[in-house]
Design an enzyme around this catalytic site. Structure first.
Site, PDB file in Angstrom:
ATOM      1  N   LYS A   1       0.870  -1.180   0.000  1.00 13.43           N
ATOM      2  CA  LYS A   1       0.000   0.000   0.000  1.00 13.43           C
ATOM      3  C   LYS A   1       0.902   1.224   0.000  1.00 13.43           C
ATOM      4  O   LYS A   1       1.722   1.415   0.900  1.00 13.43           O
ATOM      5  CB  LYS A   1      -0.868  -0.023   1.255  1.00 13.43           C
ATOM      6  CG  LYS A   1      -1.718   1.219   1.404  1.00 13.43           C
ATOM      7  CD  LYS A   1      -2.701   1.064   2.527  1.00 13.43           C
ATOM      8  CE  LYS A   1      -3.473   2.333   2.752  1.00 13.43           C
ATOM      9  NZ  LYS A   1      -4.431   2.181   3.851  1.00 13.43           N
TER      10      LYS A   1
ATOM     11  N   LYS B   1      -2.320  -1.263  -3.840  1.00  8.92           N
ATOM     12  CA  LYS B   1      -3.150  -0.063  -3.747  1.00  8.92           C
ATOM     13  C   LYS B   1      -2.297   1.178  -3.820  1.00  8.92           C
ATOM     14  O   LYS B   1      -1.269   1.197  -3.131  1.00  8.92           O
ATOM     15  CB  LYS B   1      -3.876  -0.139  -2.407  1.00  8.92           C
ATOM     16  CG  LYS B   1      -4.710   1.018  -2.024  1.00  8.92           C
ATOM     17  CD  LYS B   1      -5.294   0.725  -0.680  1.00  8.92           C
ATOM     18  CE  LYS B   1      -6.043   1.929  -0.191  1.00  8.92           C
ATOM     19  NZ  LYS B   1      -6.509   1.734   1.146  1.00  8.92           N
TER      20      LYS B   1
HETATM   21  C1  PBG Z   1      -6.633   3.393   5.718  1.00 11.71           C
HETATM   22  C2  PBG Z   1      -7.280   3.295   4.390  1.00 11.71           C
HETATM   23  C3  PBG Z   1      -7.220   4.266   3.392  1.00 11.71           C
HETATM   24  C4  PBG Z   1      -7.954   3.778   2.319  1.00 11.71           C
HETATM   25  C5  PBG Z   1      -8.462   2.542   2.676  1.00 11.71           C
HETATM   26  N1  PBG Z   1      -8.026   2.246   3.957  1.00 11.71           N
HETATM   27  C6  PBG Z   1      -6.638   5.605   3.356  1.00 11.71           C
HETATM   28  C7  PBG Z   1      -5.382   5.927   4.038  1.00 11.71           C
HETATM   29  O1  PBG Z   1      -4.423   5.150   4.016  1.00 11.71           O
HETATM   30  O2  PBG Z   1      -5.349   7.008   4.604  1.00 11.71           O
HETATM   31  C8  PBG Z   1      -8.137   4.532   1.040  1.00 11.71           C
HETATM   32  C9  PBG Z   1      -9.094   3.963   0.067  1.00 11.71           C
HETATM   33  C10 PBG Z   1      -9.482   4.941  -0.972  1.00 11.71           C
HETATM   34  O3  PBG Z   1      -8.866   6.004  -1.157  1.00 11.71           O
HETATM   35  O4  PBG Z   1     -10.452   4.632  -1.678  1.00 11.71           O
HETATM   36  N2  PBG Z   1      -6.636   2.245   6.470  1.00 11.71           N
END
Ligand code: PBG
Length: 354
Positions: free
Chosen positions: A204, A274
């Protein structure tokens, strides 16, 4: 590719197989199907009507009634999995993220309701603390504002067990703490949840594309900062939420592979990359290197960019969305989290997307 096997022009004319729709279908290499789509849904207590998220037209905060309607819609459209993301009211957030592992909190209550009515719908529960911490980080903070790894992992284990107990099929740690997959697996197994699947957000990235999501769940720093000043002198002058001490830097490929390798060794069943489109190279490399089911998350910012372009008449929504999602399948994604899931599944029912 030696010419000797394939011949050359004029005997070979590649356009021959592109001449009609049937011929193009005949040689089709990748397809998009409704069950490739995983639908992320924002849920909220006491939301008696849909509330649209400003930067994400067509995406809503759902109360229980709307959520159950969405589940019904998913089943009718052939979508087999949903992922829940809670919107927690500010007074329930705290530095210790207590609401994250409270068995009677929003997510476990809603999961139990879904499972009663739609036992076959796969429910994915997010394991991370950002909806529950007052500062919006995915973990607990030290005095100096650093995100604590091992203390956070202990809380994530509690959270994962509560989710499994409520009936989720899959727990999806999206926090990027080290060692959390092994700890969660062990803790689930000890409690008898040996069938609960772990889908780890293995790679991520610290991306600018999460902003609409953060606004949607109220986790962007400065918005509801109740933390000590040392954490961020942000109340007057809010800084954007920076998660670079735990999420991957966009310049990394090798490190993404190490992350995936570790998570698999620790017991992850499925891995997720992601964001999606800017990281298709990572999806491809991971799926070809590890031969494990690899998923992609087409995130909020990716959705918002398309919507913004469509609103300005830059391109045709159906064409651009189908092309993007198909490109992710081609890169090697087994399935795709996308806010477009119900819309695309609807298109698939009345047409033919590839
Ligand atoms: C955090 C999380 C995030 C997303 C999913 N889970 C954002 C972040 O890391 O601040 C983002 C998903 C999206 O942007 O659609 N656990």
């Amino acid at each position: 590719m030696e010419n000797v096997f394939y011949g050359g022009f004029p005997q070979v004319r590649l356009r021959r197989l592109r001449r009609t729709a049937y011929l193009r279908d005949l040689v089709c290499e990748h397809t998009l199907r409704a069950h490739d789509l995983i639908w992320p849904i924002f849920i909220k207590d006491h939301s008696s009507h849909y509330h649209e998220i400003t930067s994400m037209p067509g995406v809503y905060h759902c109360g229980l009634k709307e959520l159950l309607n969405a589940c019904e819609q998913a089943c009718q459209l052939g979508i087999r999995a949903i992922a829940l993301f809670p919107v927690i009211s500010p007074e329930k957030k705290c530095l210790m993220a207590r609401e994250a592992y409270y068995p009677d909190s929003l997510v476990p209550r809603f999961v139990a309701q879904i499972k009663q009515r739609f036992p076959d719908l796969c429910v994915i529960g997010d394991v991370a603390l950002d909806p529950y911490t007052s500062h919006g980080h995915d973990g607990l903070l030290a005095e100096n504002g650093a995100v604590l790894n091992d203390d956070t992992v202990r809380v994530l284990c509690e959270q994962a067990s509560v989710l499994a107990g409520a009936g989720v099929d899959v727990v999806a740690p999206s926090d990027m703490m080290d060692g959390r997959v092994a700890a969660i697996r062990q803790s689930l197994d000890q409690k008898g949840f040996t069938h609960t699947i772990i889908m780890s957000y293995a790679a991520k990235y610290a991306s600018s594309l999460y902003q609409p999501f953060r606004v949607a769940i109220g986790s962007s720093l400065g918005v509801n900062s109740q933390t000590k000043k040392t954490h961020h002198q942000a109340s007057k002058n809010p800084l954007p939420l920076c998660k670079k001490t735990y999420q991957l830097s966009p310049d990394r490929l090798q490190e993404a592979l190490r992350e995936v390798a570790f998570d698999l060794k620790e017991g992850a069943d499925l891995v997720l990359i992601k964001p999606a489109t800017l990281y298709a190279d990572i999806i491809k490399t991971v799926s070809q290197t590890f031969h494990v089911p690899t998923f992609a998350y087409h995130v909020s910012g990716e959705y918002a960019m398309i919507k913004a372009g469509v609103a300005r008449g830059v391109f045709i929504e159906r064409d651009v969305v189908s092309e993007i999602l198909l490109s992710l399948k081609r890169a090697g994604a087994q399935g795709i989290f996308t806010y477009y899931a119900p819309v695309v599944a609807g298109w698939l029912q009345d047409g033919h997307e590839r």
